[in-house]
Design a protein around this motif. Structure first.
Motif, PDB file in Angstrom:
ATOM      1  N   PHE A 262      13.339 -10.105  -8.448  1.00 31.87           N
ATOM      2  CA  PHE A 262      12.416  -8.987  -8.718  1.00 31.87           C
ATOM      3  C   PHE A 262      11.984  -8.945 -10.184  1.00 31.87           C
ATOM      4  O   PHE A 262      11.046  -8.240 -10.525  1.00 31.87           O
ATOM      5  N   LYS A 263      12.708  -9.674 -11.052  1.00 30.41           N
ATOM      6  CA  LYS A 263      12.300  -9.689 -12.468  1.00 30.41           C
ATOM      7  C   LYS A 263      11.172 -10.685 -12.685  1.00 30.41           C
ATOM      8  O   LYS A 263      10.368 -10.558 -13.593  1.00 30.41           O
ATOM      9  N   ARG A 264      11.108 -11.700 -11.844  1.00 36.87           N
ATOM     10  CA  ARG A 264      10.096 -12.738 -12.013  1.00 36.87           C
ATOM     11  C   ARG A 264       8.739 -12.320 -11.441  1.00 36.87           C
ATOM     12  O   ARG A 264       7.687 -12.720 -11.908  1.00 36.87           O
ATOM     13  N   CYS A 265       8.780 -11.515 -10.391  1.00 40.55           N
ATOM     14  CA  CYS A 265       7.538 -11.069  -9.757  1.00 40.55           C
ATOM     15  C   CYS A 265       7.715  -9.620  -9.321  1.00 40.55           C
ATOM     16  O   CYS A 265       8.710  -9.272  -8.688  1.00 40.55           O
ATOM     17  N   GLU A 266       6.760  -8.805  -9.677  1.00 45.37           N
ATOM     18  CA  GLU A 266       6.850  -7.386  -9.357  1.00 45.37           C
ATOM     19  C   GLU A 266       6.173  -7.123  -8.013  1.00 45.37           C
ATOM     20  O   GLU A 266       5.103  -7.677  -7.748  1.00 45.37           O
ATOM     21  N   VAL A 267       6.802  -6.282  -7.199  1.00 47.42           N
ATOM     22  CA  VAL A 267       6.203  -5.915  -5.913  1.00 47.42           C
ATOM     23  C   VAL A 267       5.927  -4.413  -5.937  1.00 47.42           C
ATOM     24  O   VAL A 267       6.804  -3.620  -6.307  1.00 47.42           O
ATOM     25  N   ALA A 268       4.724  -4.022  -5.556  1.00 46.91           N
ATOM     26  CA  ALA A 268       4.374  -2.601  -5.551  1.00 46.91           C
ATOM     27  C   ALA A 268       3.649  -2.250  -4.257  1.00 46.91           C
ATOM     28  O   ALA A 268       2.844  -3.039  -3.761  1.00 46.91           O
ATOM     29  N   LEU A 269       3.960  -1.068  -3.734  1.00 50.18           N
ATOM     30  CA  LEU A 269       3.331  -0.616  -2.487  1.00 50.18           C
ATOM     31  C   LEU A 269       2.492   0.631  -2.754  1.00 50.18           C
ATOM     32  O   LEU A 269       2.858   1.471  -3.591  1.00 50.18           O
ATOM     33  N   PHE A 270       1.409   0.736  -2.015  1.00 51.20           N
ATOM     34  CA  PHE A 270       0.504   1.876  -2.187  1.00 51.20           C
ATOM     35  C   PHE A 270       0.319   2.595  -0.853  1.00 51.20           C
ATOM     36  O   PHE A 270      -0.638   2.352  -0.129  1.00 51.20           O
ATOM     37  N   PRO A 271       1.283   3.482  -0.535  1.00 48.21           N
ATOM     38  CA  PRO A 271       1.211   4.253   0.707  1.00 48.21           C
ATOM     39  C   PRO A 271       0.221   5.416   0.569  1.00 48.21           C
ATOM     40  O   PRO A 271      -0.276   5.697  -0.517  1.00 48.21           O
ATOM     41  N   SER A 272       0.017   6.121   1.682  1.00 47.62           N
ATOM     42  CA  SER A 272      -0.752   7.369   1.640  1.00 47.62           C
ATOM     43  C   SER A 272       0.039   8.406   0.846  1.00 47.62           C
ATOM     44  O   SER A 272       1.260   8.307   0.721  1.00 47.62           O
ATOM     45  N   PHE A 273      -0.661   9.432   0.372  1.00 52.16           N
ATOM     46  CA  PHE A 273       0.011  10.521  -0.353  1.00 52.16           C
ATOM     47  C   PHE A 273       1.176  11.079   0.467  1.00 52.16           C
ATOM     48  O   PHE A 273       2.218  11.416  -0.081  1.00 52.16           O
TER      49      PHE A 273
ATOM     50  N   GLY B 269      -4.691  -5.999   1.175  1.00 46.36           N
ATOM     51  CA  GLY B 269      -4.900  -4.968   2.195  1.00 46.36           C
ATOM     52  C   GLY B 269      -4.228  -5.359   3.494  1.00 46.36           C
ATOM     53  O   GLY B 269      -3.031  -5.159   3.690  1.00 46.36           O
ATOM     54  N   GLY B 270      -4.984  -5.976   4.389  1.00 44.25           N
ATOM     55  CA  GLY B 270      -4.525  -6.305   5.736  1.00 44.25           C
ATOM     56  C   GLY B 270      -3.149  -6.956   5.787  1.00 44.25           C
ATOM     57  O   GLY B 270      -2.267  -6.501   6.536  1.00 44.25           O
ATOM     58  N   ALA B 271      -2.930  -7.993   4.993  1.00 46.27           N
ATOM     59  CA  ALA B 271      -1.667  -8.735   5.059  1.00 46.27           C
ATOM     60  C   ALA B 271      -0.484  -7.911   4.545  1.00 46.27           C
ATOM     61  O   ALA B 271       0.669  -8.242   4.824  1.00 46.27           O
ATOM     62  N   SER B 272      -0.764  -6.819   3.827  1.00 43.38           N
ATOM     63  CA  SER B 272       0.348  -6.003   3.301  1.00 43.38           C
ATOM     64  C   SER B 272       0.923  -5.082   4.377  1.00 43.38           C
ATOM     65  O   SER B 272       1.909  -4.388   4.141  1.00 43.38           O
ATOM     66  N   LEU B 273       0.324  -5.067   5.556  1.00 46.39           N
ATOM     67  CA  LEU B 273       0.834  -4.232   6.651  1.00 46.39           C
ATOM     68  C   LEU B 273       1.885  -4.969   7.471  1.00 46.39           C
ATOM     69  O   LEU B 273       2.452  -4.412   8.413  1.00 46.39           O
ATOM     70  N   ASP B 274       2.116  -6.229   7.132  1.00 43.66           N
ATOM     71  CA  ASP B 274       3.108  -7.050   7.824  1.00 43.66           C
ATOM     72  C   ASP B 274       4.189  -7.420   6.793  1.00 43.66           C
ATOM     73  O   ASP B 274       3.919  -8.184   5.856  1.00 43.66           O
TER      74      ASP B 274
END
Ligand code: PEP
Length: 258
Positions: free
Chosen positions: A39-50, A242-247
């Motif tokens: 997780f230090k080499r690559c950051e992962v972030a998610l953007f859910p609904s409010f 977008g699309g691929a982040s739902l899997d």
């Protein structure tokens, strides 16, 4: 990518309720941990609904997950009689690191013009978060051969109102509108050309340090099949997906490639 830490950002758009969001985050983190993801080499972030942000926050904090998250848009005002709006301070108080600003779907379906987008960027910065500014040409501008001027111009419309310190906190997502949700991914050369032009403009407006600091993401039909080639470009510092982040499996695969 390069010396900048890559960012793999999943824009869920209007998908997943808070229960589905919770399940997804647990599955994604399990997949990444199982693969000894750094997780230090690559950051992962998610953007859910409010509506899911609080659930994601509780989960991430309780399980000490190295996942970042943020909101998909923000109000330009701080508080008051603005029914249905959500302020930057409200978003920041949920532990959000980022807010997506100026996504093409927001520009299209809501009255988000350049002035409003600048104000959103200001609101996000004032609340101590980082804006992910989305820019990118439509097919028409590409047909006319003005795609680089267009995308750089959209960045410039925002950065001309920022000082150097503020500009350094910006993240830019180059998302050609014709590539979003269409399966027509940009070639690695196209993504690199646009990211490079945007970086050059940052250097000209501010300085080389700002240009070398700002992460420039590519977005538009990214999948685990095309991610490796795109991220190998020197100015592409990650993805807005977008699309691929739902899997979860697909997103974990992309993060491992980045
Ligand atoms: C997006 O909406 O930010 C996006 C890039 O969507 P997709 O990956 O589905 O093209």
């Amino acid at each position: 990518a390069s010396k900048r830490t890559p960012l793999v950002a999943g824009n869920w758009k209007m998908n997943f309720n808070h229960l589905e969001a919770t399940y997804f985050v647990q599955k994604l983190v399990w997949l990444l941990r199982d693969a000894h993801f750094d997780f230090k080499r690559c950051e992962v972030a998610l953007f859910p609904s409010f509506t899911s942000l609080r659930s994601v926050q509780v989960l991430v904090e309780a399980d000490k997950m190295h996942i970042n998250y943020g909101a998909q848009s923000v109000s330009v005002t701080t508080q008051g009689a603005f029914t249905g709006d959500v302020s930057a301070d409200m978003i920041a108080s949920l532990g959000c690191a980022y807010v997506i600003v100026g996504h093409s779907e927001r520009r299209k379906y809501h009255p988000e013009d350049d002035a409003n987008i600048v104000d959103q960027v200001r609101a996000v910065l004032a609340a101590g978060m980082q804006p992910i500014l989305c820019v990118g040409e439509s097919f028409e501008e590409r047909r006319q051969g003005i795609e680089l001027d267009f995308a750089v111009g959209q960045v410039h419309d925002v950065t001309r109102d920022l000082n150097t310190e503020e500009a350094a906190k910006l993240i830019v997502a180059y998302e050609p509108v014709w590539a979003i949700g269409t399966g027509m991914v940009a070639t690695p050369q196209t993504a690199q050309e646009a990211a490079h032009a945007i970086r050059d403009d940052l250097a000209a407006t501010f300085d080389r340090t700002v240009a070398d600091t700002v992460r420039i993401l590519y977005g538009g039909s990214v999948t685990s099949k095309n991610a490796a080639e795109l991220i190998s470009q020197p100015d592409v510092d990650g993805f807005l997906i977008g699309g691929a982040s739902l899997d979860a499996e697909e997103l974990a695969k992309i993060a491992r490639l980045a």
